[in-house]
Design a protein around this motif. Structure first.
Motif, short mmCIF file in Angstrom:
data_model
loop_
_atom_site.label_atom_id
_atom_site.label_comp_id
_atom_site.label_asym_id
_atom_site.label_seq_id
_atom_site.Cartn_x
_atom_site.Cartn_y
_atom_site.Cartn_z
N LEU A 1 -0.33 -19.48 -4.66
CA LEU A 1 0.30 -18.65 -5.04
C LEU A 1 0.39 -17.05 -4.43
O LEU A 1 1.88 -17.16 -3.70
N GLN B 1 -12.62 -0.74 -19.40
CA GLN B 1 -10.97 -0.27 -20.67
C GLN B 1 -10.17 0.31 -19.98
O GLN B 1 -10.03 1.23 -19.25
N MET B 2 -9.02 -0.40 -20.16
CA MET B 2 -7.13 0.73 -20.03
C MET B 2 -7.34 1.05 -20.35
O MET B 2 -7.34 0.84 -22.24
N LEU C 1 4.50 -7.84 -5.05
CA LEU C 1 3.86 -8.90 -6.52
C LEU C 1 3.31 -9.35 -5.26
O LEU C 1 2.19 -10.15 -6.16
N ILE D 1 -0.53 -11.30 -6.92
CA ILE D 1 -0.81 -11.78 -7.23
C ILE D 1 -2.40 -12.14 -6.56
O ILE D 1 -2.92 -13.33 -6.83
N ILE E 1 -4.96 -11.56 -8.14
CA ILE E 1 -5.31 -12.26 -9.66
C ILE E 1 -6.03 -13.69 -8.93
O ILE E 1 -7.15 -14.15 -9.84
N GLU E 2 -5.62 -13.92 -7.89
CA GLU E 2 -5.89 -15.63 -7.59
C GLU E 2 -7.39 -14.83 -6.94
O GLU E 2 -8.80 -16.01 -7.30
N ILE F 1 -8.00 -12.62 -13.65
CA ILE F 1 -6.97 -11.85 -14.16
C ILE F 1 -7.74 -10.67 -15.03
O ILE F 1 -6.69 -10.20 -16.01
N GLY G 1 -5.97 -7.87 -13.85
CA GLY G 1 -4.52 -7.30 -13.24
C GLY G 1 -4.37 -6.29 -13.36
O GLY G 1 -3.43 -5.88 -12.40
N LEU G 2 -4.16 -5.27 -14.58
CA LEU G 2 -3.19 -4.41 -14.39
C LEU G 2 -3.88 -3.67 -13.86
O LEU G 2 -2.73 -2.86 -13.19
N ALA H 1 -2.52 -4.22 -10.14
CA ALA H 1 -1.31 -4.58 -9.79
C ALA H 1 -0.62 -3.10 -10.42
O ALA H 1 0.08 -2.33 -9.30
N LEU H 2 -0.89 -2.32 -10.70
CA LEU H 2 -0.99 -0.77 -11.07
C LEU H 2 -1.40 -0.13 -9.18
O LEU H 2 -0.43 0.47 -8.93
#
Lengths: 397, 397
Positions: B154, B206-207, B352, B356, B359-360, B364, B367-368, B371-372
């Motif tokens: 991905l 924890q977010m 992006l 991804i 995450i791969e 996930i 994930g946050l 990403a951030l």
């Protein structure tokens, strides 16, 4: 300068994210109450024409300038004209809850995105933002609404960037879009304690050449369904627009929908349809469920009821995936999960957001199947869209 | 017409994916053998200047027209001039394996992407593709190489779309890019049985608002490190270009690197550095490890040794994340994982793809944070890039 930008947009994200997350939480709670009331008092569905009349007159008297909904947000993004009226938020919230209370078939993402956009745009003046900054703010509102309503912040932040132009993404707003999505989701789930439905893909097949082929076949079915839905929505809308007096449209539409529910003898095709979506992951359903939902949702929205498209798109996709289990050698929950996001990807032309959403909801294990289904559906849904104002940036082929 | 497109590109994907996946598998096996041999026979590092000379003369005699590597692929995408010579694939494969055998500090994504691009472009003539179709083919080659070399299909498919222009993605090639990535990865892992290293984020916090802030702080550090690396690579390259006779550059560079390894008394900063990357997820390391890797990799590549940048970027990010554990209240493995992809995001301007990829690789759950960190690093790395030919489509701010 960079740190000033960082500080400014983080502050705005906190405010917008907090407000949109809270408003979305209230919306979700109201939706749940309305759905529960309807399922406990089925006779209220006979009042659907009256409900339609109420929604129709509310928008007729109060809704001037906000009827276009999501399309208005897109159009303001393309060409800034004037501030999104704040009334868009309470109106669409009321209209959507009423639609669900009386038994229309609709979704919720449109509502959340409009609530987000309307709230966010109120800060344009307060923070003295110029045109380009206002665009970022509009994106933030949409991102926050989407993130909070589905509990998928990553997908929300990408959706708001991706939905603007078919076939392209621009990254100007990627940082604020992500922060505000995280904050809005946080407020909805942690501060307001509004949880989201958990869907589970219980079995993922090994990826190999035959399964790659089957996934493309499934993706084509999802894409064609998305196209059918987009076209049918336009069809009903233009048919209903022949009724000149707008408030009458949902009244007349309501008569047909209530009649259908009465004769079908089931409420499974109206409302959000979450119980059926859940069932689609583990129980064989009627093979034409998805088709009824396509027609009924397009009809409901075309008639002027309020709500989004996305949860019905989840319904169509999950039930179509479920039906495809009859002919394709892939696990049922995998097919349902693929359809869940892929019909959405085809209908809104946001394949990346849908891939990320699928991964946020179902985990990375099914990632390749989800991605392939979403991209194929995007490719086969044509240049149609449920958002008719969407601009084509790059043709798909 | 649609089905013709589908059939055509699926067929090309099968061929290109199979070939690039197989070539990448061979490359990975050769790299592993070279690394094992070096670690068992450390004295070979003293031959690094000779190795440099061999690589230098190989490219001097045979490499005319392919020295630009990844940048050549980007330039051919922007403006089609002539077919990528097939020799690019064996040359960069040989150069990279030699670089690692003798102990340079480099990566492997550049190599895989160049192998992919060179193989793919050979089919331009065979399939009689016109200019726009050739662009799709170039993207497919890069996607396949990236997907196979890291086992992240991905991320590979998004990387190839995203790396072309800073701040924008176009979707024309999204379907073939994904298919070819899946097939290339399948060939590498399933057909050739070449596995990939597994990294584990063992604990996700924890977010909440404080952790959101700490993640931004970490992201800024990752972004600045990426910028430093990009600039340092340009700096060394322009310094070495003062040596007019190109084959001498890696010879002289090799002397310095071999000298450094001798005086430092450790091989942990040379090669791919995968054992240290793994350690960074669970053991406190020296806090300046990342900085040494920044300087040494920029020096190695600037001197004309061959290889990619990405695995060293993983090294820099993971060890910097590890060091940040000393001052930030986030779990060590989470910080290492964030850095792993975020420095990469900042240095290649592909947030992006890096999200991804994170995450791969890690799932996930983180994930946050991933990403951030990636988006913040992208934002703070400036308009620099390890790929100097990259075009700026949309400024970052």
């Amino acid at each position: 300068k960079l740190f000033h930008y960082l500080f400014k947009w983080t502050l705005i994200s906190l405010i917008v994210g907090g407000l949109v997350g809270s408003a979305t939480a209230i919306f979700l709670l109201a939706l749940k109450a309305a759905t529960n009331y309807r399922e406990a008092n089925l006779l209220i569905i006979s009042l659907l024409p009256i409900g339609g009349l109420i929604i129709g007159f509310t928008y007729f008297w109060l809704g001037k300038g906000v009827e276009k909904g999501n399309n208005l947000l897109l159009e303001e993004y393309y060409q800034s004209k004037k501030r999104i009226p704040f009334k868009m938020a309470p109106l669409v919230l009321f209209g959507t809850v009423a639609t669900h209370l009386f038994g229309g078939s609709a979704g919720r993402e449109g509502t959340a995105v409009q609530i987000g956009g309307a709230i966010a745009d109120q800060f344009t003046k307060l923070f003295r933002l110029h045109d380009n900054e206002r665009k970022i703010l509009l994106i933030m509102g949409m991102s926050a609404g989407f993130a909070a309503v589905f509990g998928t912040p990553l997908a929300g932040s990408v959706f708001a960037l991706e939905v603007l132009i078919i076939g392209r993404i621009r990254y100007e707003a990627i940082f604020p879009s992500l922060i505000v999505a995280i904050i809005a989701d946080y407020f909805c789930v942690e501060v307001w304690n509004v949880p989201h439905t958990v869907y589970v893909i219980s079995e993922v097949a090994q990826m190999n050449l035959p399964n790659l082929g089957w996934t493309i076949v499934a993706g084509i079915c999802f894409g064609l369904t998305a196209m059918l839905f987009s076209r049918l929505k336009v069809f009903w809308k233009s048919l209903f627009s022949k009724i000149k007096f707008a408030p009458l449209r949902p009244f007349i539409g309501g008569i047909f929908i209530a009649g259908f529910v009465f004769f079908a003898g089931t409420t499974k095709y109206i409302g959000l349809g979450i119980p059926i979506i859940e069932e689609a992951f583990h129980t064989q359903l009627t093979s034409y469920d998805f088709l009824i939902k396509v027609v009924l949702t397009a009809f409901t929205l075309g008639a002027g009821f309020k709500g989004g498209e996305v949860t019905p798109l989840f319904f169509m996709g999950a039930t179509l995936g479920n039906a495809l289990f009859l002919i394709l050698p892939l696990p049922m929950s995998l097919l349902a999960g693929m359809g869940f996001v892929a019909v959405f990807a085809g209908a809104t032309n946001t394949p990346l957001a849908c891939i990320i959403m699928g991964i946020e909801l179902f985990g990375i294990e099914a990632g390749l199947y989800i991605a392939l289904a979403c991209v194929t559906a995007y490719f086969f849904s044509g240049h149609t869209s449920v958002y008719t104002s969407q601009i084509i940036g790059s043709p798909k082929h």
